[in-house]
Design a protein around this motif. Sequence first.
Motif, PDB file in Angstrom:
ATOM      1  N   ASP A 222       0.855  -1.182   0.000  1.00  0.00           N
ATOM      2  CA  ASP A 222       0.000   0.000   0.000  1.00  0.00           C
ATOM      3  C   ASP A 222       0.895   1.237   0.000  1.00  0.00           C
ATOM      4  OD1 ASP A 222      -1.721   2.106   0.517  1.00  0.00           O
ATOM      5  OD2 ASP A 222      -2.881   1.015   2.019  1.00  0.00           O
TER       6      ASP A 222
ATOM      7  N   VAL B  10      -7.195  -5.510   1.603  1.00  0.00           N
ATOM      8  CA  VAL B  10      -7.786  -5.003   0.369  1.00  0.00           C
ATOM      9  C   VAL B  10      -9.304  -5.139   0.454  1.00  0.00           C
ATOM     10  CG1 VAL B  10      -7.953  -5.258  -2.145  1.00  0.00           C
ATOM     11  CG2 VAL B  10      -5.733  -5.515  -1.006  1.00  0.00           C
TER      12      VAL B  10
ATOM     13  N   VAL C 216      -4.956  -1.626  -8.025  1.00  0.00           N
ATOM     14  CA  VAL C 216      -3.836  -2.535  -7.773  1.00  0.00           C
ATOM     15  C   VAL C 216      -3.040  -2.612  -9.066  1.00  0.00           C
ATOM     16  CG1 VAL C 216      -3.118  -4.853  -7.092  1.00  0.00           C
ATOM     17  CG2 VAL C 216      -5.196  -3.851  -6.100  1.00  0.00           C
TER      18      VAL C 216
ATOM     19  N   THR D 216      -6.434  -4.790 -10.635  1.00  0.00           N
ATOM     20  CA  THR D 216      -7.529  -4.615  -9.677  1.00  0.00           C
ATOM     21  C   THR D 216      -8.596  -5.694  -9.833  1.00  0.00           C
ATOM     22  OG1 THR D 216      -7.128  -2.226  -9.793  1.00  0.00           O
ATOM     23  CG2 THR D 216      -9.145  -2.952  -8.696  1.00  0.00           C
TER      24      THR D 216
END
Length: 172
Positions: free
Chosen positions: A21, A33, A45, A55
Motif C-alpha cells: 500500500d 484489500v 492494484v 484490480t
Amino acid sequence: MAGQAAAIRVVKKYPNRRLYDTETSTYITLTDVRQLVMDSAQFVVRDAKTNEDLTRSILLQIILEEEAGGAPMFTEAVLGNIIRFYGNAMQSFMGAYLEKNLQAFMDLQVKMAEQSKGMSPEMWAQFMNAKSPMMQGMMGNYVEQSKDVFTQLQEQMQKQSEQMLAALGLKR
C-alpha cells in the motif's frame, strides 16, 4: 483541497505475490484489500514491474476466498450460468444488467437503513415484515427499477440488431 476528488490509493503487487500500500507504506493482505472495498475506498492494484492494472483479478481473488469459506453467495447453477455468458453475444448486456440490478439493490439497502434508524427490535421486525406498507413500497420500487433496467437492455439489443441487419443490407 476541498472540492477535489480524493486521490486514488495505489496498491502495488510484487512478483513474490505481496501487496504494498503506497499510501501507508506497508505491506498488506487480501483481507486488508477487502477492507478497502468494504470502506468504499477508491484504489487500484498495479503490477510493480509492468504497471498493469490488476484490480479486477485481485477483486476476483477476494470473491473466490469469500465463496470458498463460510456461506457462499453463488450457487453452482448461478456460476455455471455466468460462465455460459462469456463469449456469448449477450455478454456485455449481462454485465450491464447485473451491475444496474446490483446498484438498485444497494440503493434499496441504503433506503432500508435510513428508514430503520432508531428502531427498536420490535419495530424492526414489523418493518421487515413483507406485508408492511413500507416494505412493499420499497420492494415495489426495486422491482420497478429492475424491470426498467431490463427494458433498457432490450431496447439496446433491438437497436444493435437493427444496425447489424442494416449493415448487412437486410431490413426488418
